[in-house]
Design an enzyme around this catalytic site. Structure first.
Site, short mmCIF file in Angstrom:
data_model
loop_
_atom_site.label_atom_id
_atom_site.label_comp_id
_atom_site.label_asym_id
_atom_site.label_seq_id
_atom_site.Cartn_x
_atom_site.Cartn_y
_atom_site.Cartn_z
N SER A 72 0.86 -1.19 0.00
CA SER A 72 0.00 0.00 0.00
C SER A 72 0.89 1.24 0.00
O SER A 72 2.09 1.14 0.29
CB SER A 72 -0.89 0.00 1.25
OG SER A 72 -0.06 0.12 2.40
N ASP B 220 -0.75 -1.71 -4.15
CA ASP B 220 -2.12 -1.94 -3.67
C ASP B 220 -2.83 -0.59 -3.51
O ASP B 220 -2.33 0.30 -2.82
CB ASP B 220 -2.02 -2.67 -2.31
CG ASP B 220 -3.32 -3.29 -1.86
OD1 ASP B 220 -4.22 -3.48 -2.71
OD2 ASP B 220 -3.43 -3.60 -0.66
N HIS B 221 -3.97 -0.44 -4.16
CA HIS B 221 -4.78 0.79 -4.05
C HIS B 221 -4.02 2.08 -4.39
O HIS B 221 -4.05 3.05 -3.62
CB HIS B 221 -5.39 0.93 -2.65
CG HIS B 221 -6.38 -0.14 -2.32
ND1 HIS B 221 -7.66 -0.17 -2.84
CD2 HIS B 221 -6.26 -1.23 -1.53
CE1 HIS B 221 -8.29 -1.24 -2.39
NE2 HIS B 221 -7.46 -1.91 -1.59
N ASP C 293 -6.74 2.66 -7.99
CA ASP C 293 -8.05 2.65 -7.32
C ASP C 293 -8.64 4.04 -7.37
O ASP C 293 -8.38 4.89 -6.51
CB ASP C 293 -7.89 2.17 -5.87
CG ASP C 293 -9.23 2.19 -5.14
OD1 ASP C 293 -10.26 2.49 -5.79
OD2 ASP C 293 -9.25 1.91 -3.92
N GLU D 194 -10.66 -1.03 -9.69
CA GLU D 194 -11.82 -1.30 -8.81
C GLU D 194 -13.05 -0.50 -9.24
O GLU D 194 -12.94 0.68 -9.58
CB GLU D 194 -11.41 -0.92 -7.37
CG GLU D 194 -12.48 -1.04 -6.31
CD GLU D 194 -11.92 -0.83 -4.89
OE1 GLU D 194 -10.76 -1.25 -4.62
OE2 GLU D 194 -12.63 -0.25 -4.06
N HIS E 290 -12.47 -4.31 3.90
CA HIS E 290 -11.12 -4.43 4.45
C HIS E 290 -11.21 -4.46 5.98
O HIS E 290 -12.02 -3.77 6.57
CB HIS E 290 -10.26 -3.23 4.03
CG HIS E 290 -10.04 -3.13 2.55
ND1 HIS E 290 -10.74 -2.26 1.76
CD2 HIS E 290 -9.20 -3.80 1.73
CE1 HIS E 290 -10.33 -2.38 0.50
NE2 HIS E 290 -9.40 -3.32 0.45
N GLY F 254 -10.22 -7.52 0.92
CA GLY F 254 -10.79 -7.82 2.24
C GLY F 254 -10.89 -9.32 2.47
O GLY F 254 -11.88 -9.83 2.97
N ASN G 158 -6.87 -10.97 -1.67
CA ASN G 158 -6.01 -10.03 -0.94
C ASN G 158 -6.13 -10.25 0.56
O ASN G 158 -7.22 -10.19 1.13
CB ASN G 158 -6.45 -8.60 -1.25
CG ASN G 158 -6.05 -8.16 -2.64
OD1 ASN G 158 -5.74 -8.99 -3.48
ND2 ASN G 158 -6.05 -6.87 -2.86
N THR H 89 -5.06 -8.29 7.04
CA THR H 89 -5.39 -8.33 8.47
C THR H 89 -5.16 -9.70 9.10
O THR H 89 -4.65 -9.78 10.23
CB THR H 89 -6.87 -7.90 8.66
OG1 THR H 89 -7.05 -6.64 8.00
CG2 THR H 89 -7.23 -7.75 10.12
P1 13P Z 1 -7.76 -7.44 4.64
O1 13P Z 1 -6.90 -6.58 5.51
O2 13P Z 1 -9.18 -7.41 5.07
O3 13P Z 1 -7.23 -8.81 4.49
O4 13P Z 1 -7.76 -6.77 3.19
C1 13P Z 1 -6.58 -6.72 2.46
C2 13P Z 1 -6.80 -6.05 1.15
O5 13P Z 1 -7.84 -6.15 0.55
C3 13P Z 1 -5.66 -5.31 0.58
O6 13P Z 1 -5.99 -4.71 -0.63
#
Ligand code: 13P
Length: 274
Positions: free
Chosen positions: A42, A77-78, A99, A129, A172, A201, A222, A225
């Site tokens: 990210s 990412d994003h 994104d 996205e 997420h 997420g 992805n 968390t």
């Molecule tokens: P989580 O943190 O919910 O696993 O999501 C990660 C994510 O989608 C990164 O783009």
């Protein structure tokens, strides 16, 4: 990577990285399992580690030093703007996500088209996205979104992206109750766009739902968390029993649990190559 996953109906894991150790744990475990992997970075994580160039060089050097032979992508990412994507590409990222889902559809299409033109010249793949996927960093995510199917078709036809992350009910971070994934929507988008779909997420989704999502066209999951929770739990337990102060020992105390979690995900996604 994702085309093969689509053909053979499995999903490639995308694990977010935060530092050198996480990158090593992930690379070593994916190598052991013989699974391709996308290392998600990210903008915040890149900033934390010293910038896109530091991250790209870190991954490339670790990849060489550890003799990693499975396919590895360094994936933005994003990415929030064309400028940020440009910086990541210049630094050596091999895959990017733009994104622009928080903007109106036309703006999202225009920004994505600009990124695709830029990236494809360098053989770099683009994810984008539609329908903003919600969530927050400090737990309890609530905003659930579902992409409009006509928007998805228009978007994919006009942008020429390589993989597609439509909002299909995931968020997420930590879920409040059961995730409400729309499998019918996933399947329709997969059939109508014929692109590998990405599920953001990916943490906290029951295994059965993930398997169903793969049947409905998800080719990249992805995960951030889940690994954070597993790693920090192990470190917390270690520190309860130990007065260690060497950061190497502290960070490493989460290695075994994190690697086990990565292994479990690879088995669940079916990405280990035969
Ligand atoms: P989580 O943190 O919910 O696993 O999501 C990660 C994510 O989608 C990164 O783009």
């Amino acid at each position: 990577m994702l085309k093969k996953a689509k053909q053979e109906k499995y999903a490639v894991p995308h694990f977010n990285i935060n530092n050198l150790e996480w990158t090593r744990f992930i690379l070593e475990q994916c190598q052991e399992m013989n699974s391709p992997v996308l290392l998600g970075v990210s903008e915040g994580a890149a900033k934390y580690m010293g910038g896109f160039k530091v991250v790209a060089d870190l991954v490339k050097n670790l990849d060489a030093a550890l003799n990693i032979t499975v396919p590895v992508a360094i994936h933005l990412d994003h990415g929030s703007s064309v400028e940020v994507v440009k910086q990541a590409i210049e630094a050596g990222f091999t895959s990017v996500m733009i994104d622009a889902s928080k903007y109106d559809l036309e703006t999202n299409i225009n920004m994505t088209k600009e990124v695709v033109e830029l990236a494809h010249q360098k053989n770099i793949t683009v994810e984008a996205e539609v329908g903003h996927i919600g969530g927050n960093e400090d737990g309890l995510s609530s905003e659930v979104a579902y992409a409009n199917i006509d928007d998805c078709i228009k978007f994919v036809n006009e942008t020429n992206i390589d993989s597609f992350a439509p909002a299909v009910g995931s968020v997420h971070g930590i879920y409040k109750g059961e995730p409400k994934l729309d499998f019918e929507l996933m399947l329709k988008i997969s059939d109508l766009t014929n692109l590998p779909l990405v599920l953001h997420g990916g943490s906290g989704i029951p295994d059965e739902m993930i398997k169903k999502a793969i049947e409905c066209g998800i080719c990249k999951l992805n995960i951030n968390t889940d690994l954070q929770i597993v790693w920090s739990k192990a470190v917390r337990e270690f520190l309860k029993e130990s007065d260690a102060y060497d950061p190497r020992k502290i960070i490493k105390s989460g290695e075994a649990s994190m690697k086990q979690a990565i292994k479990d995900k690879i088995i669940l996604l079916g990405s280990a190559q035969r």
